[in-house]
Scaffold this active site. Structure first.
Site, PDB file in Angstrom:
ATOM      1  N   ASN A 115       0.824  -1.208   0.000  1.00  0.00           N
ATOM      2  CA  ASN A 115       0.000   0.000   0.000  1.00  0.00           C
ATOM      3  C   ASN A 115       0.857   1.258   0.000  1.00  0.00           C
ATOM      4  O   ASN A 115       0.736   2.114   0.861  1.00  0.00           O
ATOM      5  CB  ASN A 115      -0.918  -0.002   1.231  1.00  0.00           C
ATOM      6  CG  ASN A 115      -2.037  -1.019   1.077  1.00  0.00           C
ATOM      7  OD1 ASN A 115      -2.508  -1.268  -0.042  1.00  0.00           O
ATOM      8  ND2 ASN A 115      -2.462  -1.600   2.182  1.00  0.00           N
ATOM      9  N   GLY A 155      -8.043  -8.804  -0.342  1.00  0.00           N
ATOM     10  CA  GLY A 155      -8.019  -9.208   1.051  1.00  0.00           C
ATOM     11  C   GLY A 155      -7.888 -10.711   1.225  1.00  0.00           C
ATOM     12  O   GLY A 155      -7.326 -11.405   0.373  1.00  0.00           O
ATOM     13  N   LYS A 193      -5.198   2.090  -7.333  1.00  0.00           N
ATOM     14  CA  LYS A 193      -5.538   1.382  -6.092  1.00  0.00           C
ATOM     15  C   LYS A 193      -5.941   2.372  -4.995  1.00  0.00           C
ATOM     16  O   LYS A 193      -6.868   2.128  -4.213  1.00  0.00           O
ATOM     17  CB  LYS A 193      -4.340   0.547  -5.622  1.00  0.00           C
ATOM     18  CG  LYS A 193      -4.502  -0.118  -4.249  1.00  0.00           C
ATOM     19  CD  LYS A 193      -5.701  -1.047  -4.179  1.00  0.00           C
ATOM     20  CE  LYS A 193      -5.587  -2.076  -3.078  1.00  0.00           C
ATOM     21  NZ  LYS A 193      -5.293  -1.578  -1.753  1.00  0.00           N
ATOM     22  N   GLU A 208     -13.887   2.627  -1.765  1.00  0.00           N
ATOM     23  CA  GLU A 208     -14.216   1.609  -0.758  1.00  0.00           C
ATOM     24  C   GLU A 208     -14.657   2.264   0.548  1.00  0.00           C
ATOM     25  O   GLU A 208     -15.667   1.868   1.138  1.00  0.00           O
ATOM     26  CB  GLU A 208     -12.971   0.748  -0.538  1.00  0.00           C
ATOM     27  CG  GLU A 208     -13.012  -0.220   0.613  1.00  0.00           C
ATOM     28  CD  GLU A 208     -11.615  -0.804   0.903  1.00  0.00           C
ATOM     29  OE1 GLU A 208     -10.924  -1.201  -0.056  1.00  0.00           O
ATOM     30  OE2 GLU A 208     -11.199  -0.839   2.084  1.00  0.00           O
TER      31      GLU A 208
END
Lengths: 353, 353, 353, 353
Positions: free
Chosen positions: D94, D122, D193, D200
């Site tokens: 990340n 995930g 992302k 999200e």
């Protein structure tokens, strides 16, 4: 079962079709004769008046209203005197849950059963089935089970799924897995549908904001305005991307956390029209988003995301115009600032209209 | 004291005027000779180049930069080689506090003292005085006290106020009551000014939203659109008001909780132009509002109001256009909804542009 | 003039005091005898029942209700039968404007005049005067002018100001400069007061968020948590400030753009208690903020700042608890993330409670 | 292909497993020997040091870093000197896209190819596959295609799907349908992302707020506080619902507009624990949500929903504490209001902690 359907618009007609396909008999009425004729050709029984419709239904009757929220009250006033004690009236439209509570009580005094059915699924529902959120008396809802099973997505899955679902301890659980649910007393169906739409607005806005950030990720390539009142972009080297939005929306559909039916929709739309140039961006709202916020306020529940989504729609229709004029007037008054009409880096629906 | 001023725009020129009125000698420079001449006529000493300016100042020199944020770096590069150890460079513009930290360190290596001064007050500052938020070395800031007193509002109040303020235990307290404050090390002045502007955006937006709600309180008088996707206004009888905004803004200035200098501004603007028709509503933002949010994010401090205020400005300039197109595209994809271009009940800056 | 006052709480008692000081005769009632006695000692006429109060007032009577919003309806039911045609009932509390519209119509059928007065000013109003936003029949409001002048701030300014204000072409304009205004028909006063409070919430939140950002500007000095799910602070060197909030709030009061009566309040509070340690941070809301949002929603006016301010108050009282549990549950479900209880860098009211 | 994997946490280990299952050889390293041993037992080749790993890989090597964002820089510093021109370094964690741009340039000077891979999915990714958003040189990404196909969900679908996808005109289109996409130059993968995670957060918050509104729809059953400062709930009769959240979340999964993978997660969590009592509601954020907002601010793109979602997380951790104290202090200062500690209608994580 036998169902009378009043209102043969997009949703009403498709519900009739799906019920018919599952072996139910529909008696249908609309103010437009052509809409009746079209469904007669597909196996429904036409009725050129509400009285005719009622006469063609055997008691206890089930009549489903699928009319715009603004005309539900008037339609109820017309149909109710024609019904008998024991009959069932379903409101499947986008009514306020408060009206459902009131209507349930009023009709109950006439021994007519009222059922409010929040219906989600849109134009895909004919094939996919509808998610049905239901409020009303428990036994009345149970009586209507065959109709709900025909309309809900799980009804397509055949006996195996039915059997598997049936093994759950709770009927509600099984029903939910089919795609319909008795949510509670009068108004409960529209309450749950209301919140569903509130969530829908929030999810849509999240996707829209994210795609807008990707769209404008090339801002570092463009010359920036400079002035005493305008700060330069500090790091134009970070915003040199030309992202292919159709492919990005598509890749997110496969294995990502935001994989969703709404993402499927926008991926499809972007594929055919990457700039979405056929849309001006004047976004309507149909009531539920507003009522969700009112419920949140009454309950003292914070809803910053749902409210931001609603207010963005208002702004998309120019409803922030005077507030912006106030801001410009204040800036002029304290700083002598004149408005700079920035050239937006993407064609704006607003400045185009 | 003697001060060199680089940049004779609205703010720079007025600061020179106020310093001159308080008996300080200003040596002034600008790229526009006319700007220099204008201030020479008011008692300042003109300098047609930076080198000339430096030559006319006695060491240790104090040079104040009042130039657009975008040109501070370049101006610093030009002036720094002309200065000597012990000289003081003040950046009074809208610079990012991060640049203040860096510049303080870089200039410190050359033994030049850097002071960042966030300056609030706008065009009213000439008469009212400026609120000065200051970062840098403590003793350097103390050395500059006569300048800050001349510029801050309290400097107008004469010896009585000075004496009263002087009785406070803390020098900082007394300074704050004058209207200037040493906030901390390098960058502290611009950090505090940044947050000040963030708050300013939020307060302005609060007023603007409120006035917009009053403006549209006559919506119940107008015919509403009706459609399957549009919910009717449930209680038009509640929205029959024609509010006189100029008088309402005025009455709030007398005894209310929201009495404020910003309210004074909009009350004045509305008095002359109740519809604010000279403003289109394209609202600029000058950097501090953005940086305030970045600081909030870095610190993990929630700033929902300050961010909503900033984003409203972005939207006022059409920057939400593509996001709105995405929403319309999704609505079309799942519901078959076509855009309804609602006629806004007030003239919208956006649809007019 | 003669005024009957029902409700001698903080606001009611101070209004009586100010009216008395300006030569008006007040007949006062409260359910607490001690409250009556206290004002009798200051020159008011006590009344131990509503009937007694009415008997001590000469027709046409003026009775002012200053009771909690929740008890207005009940109090009206008690006092109305005691009144005569031509009498005037004022509701000066925090009622919903919709109730004002209804009450105006209901009382009008009995030829009793209803006036709704939104009253701003708080505990400072006794000395400073109150900002009065008034709805009702024009001639009735005109009849009450002596009362409003006594209460509004301008009434302190004496004949010069009166004369100056009187020179304005419009009576409304002059009234607004005193600090009272006839805003429109029934409910208009409470509508304008409602929006005033909505703006108040927004301005308060803007200041609160800004001060919180300053408070936590030392975050770079503290060790950060590190983990797969936690991003490190990229530039701790930028957050090394220990800001003195009392002085910063004070300096902003002198010459800044955000100079305001609310800023005066927080500057005073911070001066005595820089950490505000006597407050836990459970922030109430009194209704108007909610109703402002409902009006915005009805009107389709975007109000992102006012809503964010309201929702922050809800969250301050823990009303976001279940939503946060939902977020943690989702994070655990898709990422296997367990909750990390971060040690907040400032003492949190929430974790203390 | 042969891949070296550094970092065998939840994500790294599962990626190794999935690669191994698809016939790729993984050489694996972690600071924890047990993590290496576990994967050796599943067919991977262990390496007890980075040097050993590099020696076991044939040039040109592919090394994938799957370590916390905070340790990427350090790990890169260790591995880079061990690599040779032509080798490929993948950062799958990340990281900030700005670091990807910088690292791509720095490594490029050493002729080492840098690829940034945003990886979503995930703990479900092992079976479902991962959505991969990729930045870097086009030909390098093409070279890595076999790895991406093994990891992306489409790789499970066998030759038919491959063939069908292959018929698309564009390679990017086919890749997107598999679930991986070359998004652009260095940093593009992490940029996309980042925005994915921003979306999200928004979608999660929309669901959480909606469920909270349903949860508290029984508020009309509870006694309300009454006071001068508290408005009573006007219509308690509308809030008498006891909604079964597990079943409602379930029914929405079937045919509704908000059907989504995130909804699947919360439906599963609610099924096992309807009150979500194992979660306190302290919600972490991992960086991308913050960076998304920073990008929005840099681009001047309004992101009110994404920001509201992020700020709610900050508040869930008590970071709004001081702002709330400021609000209470102001209310006390102007209105004399003391804090009322309302008893929340749901157990609040905050007041429990």
């Amino acid at each position: 079962m036998q169902v009378g359907m009043i209102g043969l618009g997009r949703m009403g007609a498709d519900i009739v079709r799906r019920l018919t396909q599952h072996g139910h008999q529909c008696v249908v009425h609309d103010v437009r004769p052509a809409a009746i004729a079209a469904l007669e050709a597909e196996g429904a029984v036409g009725a050129d008046s509400l009285a005719t419709m009622v006469s063609k239904l055997s008691a206890p009757r089930t009549v489903w209203l699928m009319v715009p929220a603004a005309t539900v009250e008037e339609t109820l006033a017309q149909i109710t005197p024609l019904l008998s004690p024991g009959d069932i009236l379903i409101d499947g439209g986008n009514s306020h849950f408060r009206d459902g509570i009131r209507r349930g009580a009023e009709l109950g005094q006439k021994q007519i059963h009222f059922v409010d059915v929040g219906t989600s699924g849109g134009i895909a529902g004919l094939k996919r089935g509808y998610c049905l959120m239901i409020g009303g008396e428990k036994d009345v809802v149970t009586h209507l089970t065959p109709i709900f099973r025909a309309l809900a997505p799980g009804g397509n899955d055949g006996p195996e799924a039915v059997k598997a679902a049936g093994q759950h301890a709770s009927d509600d659980r099984a029903a939910a897995e089919y795609g319909y649910l008795h949510c509670g007393q009068h108004g409960a169906g529209h309450f749950v549908k209301m919140v569903h739409n509130g969530i829908e607005y929030g999810m849509m806005a999240a996707i829209a904001e994210g795609l807008n950030i990707l769209k404008q990720a090339d801002i570092g390539k463009h010359a920036q305005e400079v002035g005493a009142e305008i700060t330069p972009l500090r790091n134009p080297e970070y915003y040199q991307y030309d992202f292919a939005l159709p492919e990005i929306a598509e890749v997110w559909r496969h294995g990502s956390v935001i994989d969703s039916w709404l993402l499927d929709r926008i991926a499809g739309a972007l594929r055919g029209d990457p700039a979405l140039s056929q849309f001006a961006g004047h976004v309507s709202d149909s009531g539920e988003g507003r009522w969700t916020l009112e419920a949140a306020i009454d309950e003292a529940v914070p809803a910053p995301v749902l409210s931001a989504a609603l207010f963005s729609r208002f702004s998309s229709r120019g409803q922030d115009g005077f507030a912006n004029q106030v801001l410009s007037a204040m800036r002029h008054a304290f700083g002598g600032h004149h408005e700079t009409v920035a050239k937006a880096s993407v064609p704006s629906s607003k400045s185009d209209s």
